[in-house]
Design an enzyme around this catalytic site. Structure first.
Site, PDB file in Angstrom:
ATOM      1  N   SER A 175       0.836  -1.204   0.000  1.00  0.00           N
ATOM      2  CA  SER A 175       0.000   0.000   0.000  1.00  0.00           C
ATOM      3  C   SER A 175       0.868   1.250   0.000  1.00  0.00           C
ATOM      4  CB  SER A 175      -0.871  -0.019   1.257  1.00  0.00           C
ATOM      5  OG  SER A 175      -1.454   1.237   1.466  1.00  0.00           O
TER       6      SER A 175
ATOM      7  N   TYR B 274      -1.269  -0.893  10.725  1.00  0.00           N
ATOM      8  CA  TYR B 274      -1.592  -1.471   9.415  1.00  0.00           C
ATOM      9  C   TYR B 274      -0.430  -1.248   8.440  1.00  0.00           C
ATOM     10  CZ  TYR B 274      -3.511  -1.722   4.690  1.00  0.00           C
ATOM     11  OH  TYR B 274      -3.700  -1.996   3.346  1.00  0.00           O
TER      12      TYR B 274
ATOM     13  N   LYS C 243       2.328  -3.948   6.639  1.00  0.00           N
ATOM     14  CA  LYS C 243       2.615  -4.076   5.203  1.00  0.00           C
ATOM     15  C   LYS C 243       4.121  -3.953   4.945  1.00  0.00           C
ATOM     16  CE  LYS C 243      -1.451  -4.728   3.496  1.00  0.00           C
ATOM     17  NZ  LYS C 243      -1.758  -5.988   2.822  1.00  0.00           N
TER      18      LYS C 243
HETATM   19  P1  NAD Z   1     -11.045  -6.927   1.252  1.00  0.00           P
HETATM   20  O1  NAD Z   1     -11.204  -6.925   2.718  1.00  0.00           O
HETATM   21  O2  NAD Z   1     -12.221  -6.628   0.393  1.00  0.00           O
HETATM   22  O3  NAD Z   1     -10.435  -8.329   0.766  1.00  0.00           O
HETATM   23  C1  NAD Z   1      -9.612  -9.102   1.591  1.00  0.00           C
HETATM   24  C2  NAD Z   1     -10.163 -10.512   1.563  1.00  0.00           C
HETATM   25  O4  NAD Z   1      -9.313 -11.348   2.360  1.00  0.00           O
HETATM   26  C3  NAD Z   1     -11.563 -10.635   2.143  1.00  0.00           C
HETATM   27  O5  NAD Z   1     -12.347 -11.426   1.272  1.00  0.00           O
HETATM   28  C4  NAD Z   1     -11.359 -11.335   3.497  1.00  0.00           C
HETATM   29  O6  NAD Z   1     -12.472 -12.137   3.834  1.00  0.00           O
HETATM   30  C5  NAD Z   1     -10.127 -12.141   3.211  1.00  0.00           C
HETATM   31  N1  NAD Z   1      -9.278 -12.458   4.361  1.00  0.00           N
HETATM   32  C6  NAD Z   1      -8.818 -11.617   5.332  1.00  0.00           C
HETATM   33  N2  NAD Z   1      -8.012 -12.280   6.164  1.00  0.00           N
HETATM   34  C7  NAD Z   1      -7.946 -13.561   5.712  1.00  0.00           C
HETATM   35  C8  NAD Z   1      -7.253 -14.721   6.141  1.00  0.00           C
HETATM   36  N3  NAD Z   1      -6.457 -14.719   7.201  1.00  0.00           N
HETATM   37  N4  NAD Z   1      -7.428 -15.868   5.440  1.00  0.00           N
HETATM   38  C9  NAD Z   1      -8.233 -15.901   4.342  1.00  0.00           C
HETATM   39  N5  NAD Z   1      -8.896 -14.833   3.897  1.00  0.00           N
HETATM   40  C10 NAD Z   1      -8.753 -13.673   4.570  1.00  0.00           C
HETATM   41  O7  NAD Z   1      -9.846  -5.934   0.908  1.00  0.00           O
HETATM   42  P2  NAD Z   1      -9.352  -5.364  -0.489  1.00  0.00           P
HETATM   43  O8  NAD Z   1      -9.710  -3.926  -0.547  1.00  0.00           O
HETATM   44  O9  NAD Z   1      -9.750  -6.270  -1.591  1.00  0.00           O
HETATM   45  O10 NAD Z   1      -7.778  -5.432  -0.242  1.00  0.00           O
HETATM   46  C11 NAD Z   1      -7.006  -6.558  -0.640  1.00  0.00           C
HETATM   47  C12 NAD Z   1      -5.579  -6.348  -0.177  1.00  0.00           C
HETATM   48  O11 NAD Z   1      -5.083  -5.125  -0.717  1.00  0.00           O
HETATM   49  C13 NAD Z   1      -5.424  -6.241   1.342  1.00  0.00           C
HETATM   50  O12 NAD Z   1      -4.235  -6.928   1.703  1.00  0.00           O
HETATM   51  C14 NAD Z   1      -5.275  -4.753   1.584  1.00  0.00           C
HETATM   52  O13 NAD Z   1      -4.503  -4.481   2.722  1.00  0.00           O
HETATM   53  C15 NAD Z   1      -4.545  -4.325   0.324  1.00  0.00           C
HETATM   54  N6  NAD Z   1      -4.789  -2.904  -0.020  1.00  0.00           N
HETATM   55  C16 NAD Z   1      -6.057  -2.447  -0.143  1.00  0.00           C
HETATM   56  C17 NAD Z   1      -6.285  -1.106  -0.425  1.00  0.00           C
HETATM   57  C18 NAD Z   1      -7.694  -0.562  -0.514  1.00  0.00           C
HETATM   58  O14 NAD Z   1      -7.863   0.652  -0.391  1.00  0.00           O
HETATM   59  N7  NAD Z   1      -8.713  -1.373  -0.784  1.00  0.00           N
HETATM   60  C19 NAD Z   1      -5.193  -0.228  -0.594  1.00  0.00           C
HETATM   61  C20 NAD Z   1      -3.903  -0.735  -0.483  1.00  0.00           C
HETATM   62  C21 NAD Z   1      -3.704  -2.092  -0.179  1.00  0.00           C
END
Ligand code: NAD
Ligand code: UDP
Length: 339
Positions: free
Chosen positions: A124, A148, A152
């Site tokens: 991120s 958080y 990362k």
């Molecule tokens: P999200 O919460 O929609 O998707 C994450 C998925 O992982 C969910 O379906 C959740 O049920 C699953 N999950 C969480 N912990 C788990 C575990 N231990 N085992 C199995 N499944 C698990 O989030 P997103 O927005 O799709 O983000 C995906 C990734 O991208 C994350 O790692 C997040 O930190 C990173 N990210 C997101 C953003 C954002 O703004 N959306 C920005 C930068 C980085």
């Protein structure tokens, strides 16, 4: 390629599964539904018109991972699974270090034991903290300001150390800026639990009438209109970045770091106005105090991704807000709509 997608039922994961399948790859999804809904995967299957093999389980559970690697010939893993709410990470840091850091370490070790040597990791822009200047390049100093972001950064460091020691492992670290928007079909999109923390889903819920007023956090930043500026990127562009990263760097040992953003800064008020215009709905807002920990301005330089991966963002702001509205207006209660 045959790709294991952890967190594949989530917001970015669902869009990436579709992009992978459309590019001719196949996917296996592992998700524990801690922040998603099984209906999301059903919609992916509808869009792609094929079944998506799925395991319900924890991405940090070695036995589950071993079982999946024994059942499928996996070429690489995209690791989306993790916890992502900044405020929650301050209240429950150990949850973040376990679910993000410890789980990633277990995943990498289990992959390596199974002979799977390509990992794409969801990092991120938050690892940069308060940037010294914009646009942000990959070699800028790193200084996350909350658990958080630190989780990362720790995983980034684990990946880099492991790549160096292994000599065979390819660790692709993608630093996302602000993913927004939804698939063109309007069948999948962002479906946060409870009150949205992020700007775009909050605006979407105001426009659809689920919430009354957006609070604009800060109007005295040193930006053109005083509100915070971010690099919003269409989630389908982000998904495409994962496909390009895998196709380019699979089998290229070492760690590889890329910013994925558009290079354009958009202010909160610009986003509000764009959304109101695309949805033809009022988006009432009030200017309130800054949110603690927010930076004034954050946007990417993504030339490295363009040069190495041949990737660049294609969707403009109108496409981001209109696709979000297509999803939100058709599914006012997210994946629970019509149930
Ligand atoms: P999200 O919460 O929609 O998707 C994450 C998925 O992982 C969910 O379906 C959740 O049920 C699953 N999950 C969480 N912990 C788990 C575990 N231990 N085992 C199995 N499944 C698990 O989030 P997103 O927005 O799709 O983000 C995906 C990734 O991208 C994350 O790692 C997040 O930190 C990173 N990210 C997101 C953003 C954002 O703004 N959306 C920005 C930068 C980085
Ligand atoms: N923001 C806002 N009201 C909200 C949520 C966010 O004004 O209800 C602002 C926030 O201060 C920042 C921008 O919108 O300037 C993007 O915030 P978001 O939480 O979506 O992303 P991040 O801060 O992680 O970049």
């Amino acid at each position: 390629m045959h790709i294991l997608v952890t967190g594949g039922a989530g917001y970015i994961g669902t869009h990436t599964c579709i992009a992978l399948i459309e590019a001719g790859h196949s996917v296996v999804v592992l998700d524990n539904f801690s922040n998603s809904h099984p209906e999301a995967l059903k919609r992916v299957e509808q869009i792609c018109q094929r079944p998506v093999p799925f395991y319900e389980g924890d991405a940090g559970d070695a036995d589950t991972l071993k079982y999946i690697f024994s059942q499928h010939h996996i070429d690489g893993v995209i690791h989306f699974a993790g916890s992502k709410a900044v405020g929650e990470s301050v209240e429950k840091p150990m949850l973040y270090y376990r679910n993000n850091v410890t789980a990633s370490q277990t995943l990498i070790e289990t992959m390596n034991d199974a002979g799977v040597h390509t990992l794409v990791f969801s990092s991120s822009a938050t690892v940069y903290g308060d940037p010294q200047s914009v646009p942000i390049f990959e070699d800028f100093p790193l200084g996350p300001t909350n658990p958080y972001g630190r989780s990362k950064l720790m995983v980034e460091q684990i990946i880099q150390d492991f790549c160096q020691a292994s000599g065979a492992f390819s660790g692709i670290i993608l630093r996302y800026f602000n993913p927004v928007g939804a698939h063109d079909s309007g069948k999948i999109g962002e479906d946060p639990n409870g009150i949205p923390n992020n700007l775009m889903p909050f605006i979407a819920q105001v426009a659809v009438g689920k919430r009354e007023t957006l609070s604009v956090f800060g109007s005295d930043y040193p930006t053109a209109d005083g509100t915070g500026v971010r690099d919003y990127i269409h989630v389908c562009d982000l998904a495409d970045g994962h496909v390009k990263a895998l196709e380019t760097l699979h089998g290229q040992p070492g760690s590889h770091i890329f910013n994925l953003g558009t290079g354009n800064g958009i202010s909160v008020l610009e986003m509000v106005n764009a959304y109101a215009s695309a949805s033809e709905q009022p988006v009432p807002y009030q200017l309130v105090a800054r949110r603690p920990g927010d930076v004034a301005c954050c946007y990417a330089n993504s030339d490295h991704a363009k040069k190495v991966l041949g990737w660049e963002a294609k969707h403009d702001l109108h496409s981001m807000v209109s696709s979000s509205w297509h999803w939100q207006s058709g599914n006012p209660d997210g994946y629970q709509s019509g149930k």
